[in-house]
Design an enzyme around this catalytic site. Structure first.
Site, PDB file in Angstrom:
ATOM      1  CG  HIS A 186      -1.484   3.518   4.872  1.00 44.82           C
ATOM      2  ND1 HIS A 186      -2.583   2.908   5.434  1.00 44.82           N
ATOM      3  CD2 HIS A 186      -0.821   2.565   4.182  1.00 44.82           C
ATOM      4  CE1 HIS A 186      -2.587   1.618   5.084  1.00 44.82           C
ATOM      5  NE2 HIS A 186      -1.542   1.390   4.331  1.00 44.82           N
ATOM      6  CB  SER A 210      -0.950   0.017   1.214  1.00 42.71           C
ATOM      7  OG  SER A 210      -0.227  -0.117   2.422  1.00 42.71           O
ATOM      8  CG  ASP A 246      -4.648   5.227   7.063  1.00 45.77           C
ATOM      9  OD1 ASP A 246      -3.451   5.016   7.397  1.00 45.77           O
ATOM     10  OD2 ASP A 246      -5.186   4.627   6.112  1.00 45.77           O
TER      11      ASP A 246
END
Length: 373
Positions: free
Chosen positions: A340, A45, A337
């Site tokens: 991340h 990610s 978040d």
């Protein structure tokens, strides 16, 4: 009559000018295809530019909804951040268009001459990591091979070979492999020592690198595993000590980060022409977690978006139908978040990867790799 002749002379000169411009533009585009280094991206990610949004599931890795993407794009793109990723900034620095997710339906061979992004949120080097939910590194390699076949068919072997030999191949993988045993049962982890398990993760990664090398890749970029033991989502696991870094995860990350540079040096010895840039992402991230104000952040341990202590519960954007909190000024935060980073943090890390000195990113930095023929 003179007016008519003058008109035709002007039109004739105008046509010549347009022809010259057209020729120059054509030559420029041809040079772009044959001379400019492409960027091919593999990983999780941290690098996923939106591949996950093309998979129809309700996984917690989804980020295709507000407030993701709010800063630069003004709409959710599938990137797990408020804006651009490290790979986006690298592409900008390399004078490339933003490299789109490989699963984007509108992709074409013309786009692939600039590169492709195969990274997938939640992915690991091991197929046992989040099985059935992600596209692991080995499957990303297969997708790359599909692009190779497509470009060879469209351009011919010689021109395609030039693209792949001049391209830069960027990897960030392994973090999910180390986190997964802490949140789910992993028979591979339970049946091996920690050292052996880390060796499996590194071995799967280097095997993919060797496959890319066989196809023609010579220039590679790598990050080690970041300081995820201190990410908000991890630092709330011990409810008796909220904000503390996870010692079990820190131990695994330490083992990986100790062994991985040795694996890269082995590849350099064994593979003729293999060149690489290696960035100590763990150190650069931990430095910002522990000293946020030094880097222009007000908060290094709390997420901007989420819920619960440190906003460490991953409900950003009403994931799984749960409410969330959103900070007022995202530029104050290191983490967007629960796990991340913000666009601002990505920009800072990119600067270190792109042009950092050898003790920060080496033996080459990414700028030097792009310039290397």
């Amino acid at each position: 009559m003179e007016s008519s002749q003058l008109f035709f002379i002007i039109m004739f000169l105008y046509t010549i000018v347009l022809s010259i411009i057209s020729i120059n533009c054509t030559e420029k585009n041809n040079n772009l295809v044959t001379n400019q280094a492409a960027l091919f991206v593999f990983g999780d990610s941290l690098f996923d530019a939106g591949n996950y949004k093309y998979i129809n599931n309700n996984s917690a890795f989804q980020s295709n909804f507000f407030p993701y993407g709010q800063t630069t794009f003004k709409f959710p793109t599938g990137r797990v951040s408020d804006g651009r990723l490290i790979t986006d900034f690298i592409a900008e620095n390399a004078w490339l268009p933003l490299i789109p997710p490989n699963l984007q339906p509108s992709n074409s061979n013309n786009q692939f001459t600039y590169g492709a992004n195969f990274a997938f949120g939640g992915a690991g080097a091991l197929v046992e990591t989040f099985p059935g939910m992600v596209i692991d590194l080995g499957t990303q390699l297969n997708s790359f091979k599909n692009v190779v076949r497509s470009l060879k068919s469209a351009l011919g072997d010689a021109e395609a070979k030039t693209i792949f030999s001049r391209a830069v191949y960027l990897f960030n993988i392994g973090g999910n492999d180390l986190v997964y045993p802490l949140v789910a049962n992993s028979s591979l982890f339970q049946s091996n020592t920690k050292e052996k398990f880390v060796d499996f993760v590194i071995g799967n990664t280097t095997s993919v690198v060797e496959e890319v090398y066989k196809i023609g890749g010579r220039k590679f970029g790598f990050l080690n595993i970041g300081a995820y033991e201190c990410a908000p989502v991890i630092s709330i696991l011990d409810t008796t000590n909220i904000g503390s870094c996870s010692k079990p995860l820190a131990e695994l990350i330490y083992l990986y980060n100790k062994k991985f540079p040795d694996a890269l040096r082995r590849l350099q010895r064994e593979l003729s022409g293999f060149r690489y840039a290696f960035h100590d992402y763990h150190t650069s991230l931990l430095e910002r977690i522990n000293n946020p104000s030094k880097y222009g952040f007000k908060e290094g341990k709390m997420g901007c978006c989420g819920s619960g202590p440190l906003r460490g519960i991953n409900t950003c954007g009403n994931q799984m139908g749960k409410s969330y909190e959103l900070c007022e000024n995202v530029t104050d935060y290191l983490f967007f978040d629960a796990s991340h980073l913000t666009e601002k943090a990505h920009r800072q890390i990119t600067e270190l990867i792109w042009s950092g000195p050898p003790n920060v990113t080496g033996p080459y930095n990414l700028q030097a790799l792009f310039e290397l023929n």
